[in-house]
Design an enzyme around this catalytic site. Sequence first.
Site, PDB file in Angstrom:
ATOM      1  CD  GLU A 224     -37.965  -2.048   6.982  1.00  0.00           C
ATOM      2  OE1 GLU A 224     -37.952  -2.176   5.748  1.00  0.00           O
ATOM      3  OE2 GLU A 224     -36.982  -2.241   7.712  1.00  0.00           O
ATOM      4  CE  LYS A 226     -46.426  -5.778   2.662  1.00  0.00           C
ATOM      5  NZ  LYS A 226     -46.549  -5.508   1.229  1.00  0.00           N
ATOM      6  NE  ARG A 231     -38.677  -8.136  -0.218  1.00  0.00           N
ATOM      7  CZ  ARG A 231     -38.981  -9.145   0.583  1.00  0.00           C
ATOM      8  NH1 ARG A 231     -40.206  -9.642   0.573  1.00  0.00           N
ATOM      9  NH2 ARG A 231     -38.069  -9.659   1.398  1.00  0.00           N
ATOM     10  NE  ARG A 246     -43.776 -12.485  -3.010  1.00  0.00           N
ATOM     11  CZ  ARG A 246     -44.579 -12.175  -2.012  1.00  0.00           C
ATOM     12  NH1 ARG A 246     -44.837 -10.918  -1.754  1.00  0.00           N
ATOM     13  NH2 ARG A 246     -45.143 -13.116  -1.288  1.00  0.00           N
ATOM     14  CD  GLU A 271     -41.874  -2.943  -2.346  1.00  0.00           C
ATOM     15  OE1 GLU A 271     -43.010  -3.134  -2.820  1.00  0.00           O
ATOM     16  OE2 GLU A 271     -41.289  -3.786  -1.629  1.00  0.00           O
TER      17      GLU A 271
END
Length: 525
Positions: A224, A226, A231, A246, A271
């Site tokens: 998939e 990025k 994040r 993150r 994301e």
Amino acid sequence: MRAFADLLDRLIYTRSRNAKLRLIGAWLRETPDPDRGWGLAALTGTLDLPAVKPATIRALVGERVDPVLFQLSRDFVGDTAETVALIWPEPAVPPPEAEPLTLGAVVNRLASLTRSDAPAALGAMLDRLAADERYALLKLATGGLRVGVSARLAKTAFAEAFGVDVDAVEEVWHGLSPPYAPLFAWGEGRGPQPTTLDVPVFRPFMLAHPLEETQIDLNDYAAEWKWDGIRVQIVHVAGQTRLFSRAGDDITGSFPDVASAFATPGVLDGELLVRGEAQGGEAGSFNALQQRLGRKVVSAKTLAEFPAFVRLYDLLFDGADDLRELPWHARRARLDAFAARLDADRFDVSALIDAEDFAALEELRAGARDAAIEGVMLKRRDAPYVAGRRVGLWYKWKREPLTADCVLMYAQRGSGKRSSFYSDYTFGAWTDGGELLPVGKAYFGFTDEELKWLDRFVRNNTTARFGPVREVEKSLVLEVAFDSIHASKRHKSGLAMRFPRISRIRTDKPAHEADTIAGLERLVT
């Protein structure tokens, strides 16, 4: 403070990871509560003492030491706390005899201060301490230890010291507060394992290794995109929603539009992006996302101009069901069903890449220049969701960087080990009228030998000085690699590079042949 100062001093001069684990573990076992809890908080970056700011420290030392002497010393040492600790003068009148300052007493005092109280209280404590203890105090107060210890390493040291599983520590960490009395009670067998039921806490992310193999069997791995945002983990438990970065920081207040749209019990990994007008409502560039980052209060205008959404990667909890032990393909099926119940304007699922084989995937990756695409993720189809980086489970395969030949314009000394070198470089490109405008700044990508060469060039070719910054003769070309470049109203050139780094020193190329602003504008995504 003596024991904590000794610990920091030894950690600074210890390179071995295992040796650092033993040092921290021994200190945690031997130090009483609450000192060890406050020390653990400092090592993991969770200690917040807002009354003491770097400006407070600079003003305070300016009252005791000649400002010019301090500035010259700071420029050489490269660290404010270390400079102040070393240059702080002995008080004219020795302070009265008192019990040695403990770490707990210092933290309690600093936590109780107002901005106006801080200088006098901090100065009184500095007068009572030796140089290494002053260093520990200042690092503690400002929250920047920088002793080569990550939060994960400190938690691992705790786990090994008390014979518990580090993932179990991570699982409950964000539901606890310093000085972590329940955590130490559990570790020493004096209390039960802490629980986070009905509390919206952060769980550690699963991370990826850079792809170094030349071939991956797509029968074993799903691919998939990025995405180039930040994040995040979004949690809804017991009627409460939290959005975590993150690093585990609570960023709910910065993205109220996303948080208010998530009221389904569960934990999602994804994301965070913003929609860009130039992309027809699709994901905008990271530069667009920066308009939302770090804002404690978000205006209605900003919410409307940069609407945020989350592109979902994984589902950790579906209601109360913990899915992390399930293989990726089973979690993905649950994620698709879960996401169908969410607000489509705020949540969508990251699409899988349809490629016949690895060669086809490589071609798709090479052609991906969308503003929000950073590369490709490869996820093993039978992999559980585990904290940290585990070899063979997830890989990140970033797209090849763009490059440009730019001219070195300014340089500044680095910090810490680089405080004696000019290691931060600002570089520019030419306008059509022959003017050189800054387009980026980089401080890595070069070897130690190249750093020494660049430092000599700066010193031998300085044309002007502006405080700590040196302007240099516009004669050296640097090949700069960067992930993407975006339009920016904040910079005179109108451009902002994403992750610039020095890839080559072009002594073979004349400065007038470096790239132009117009050429870089054609790379804008």
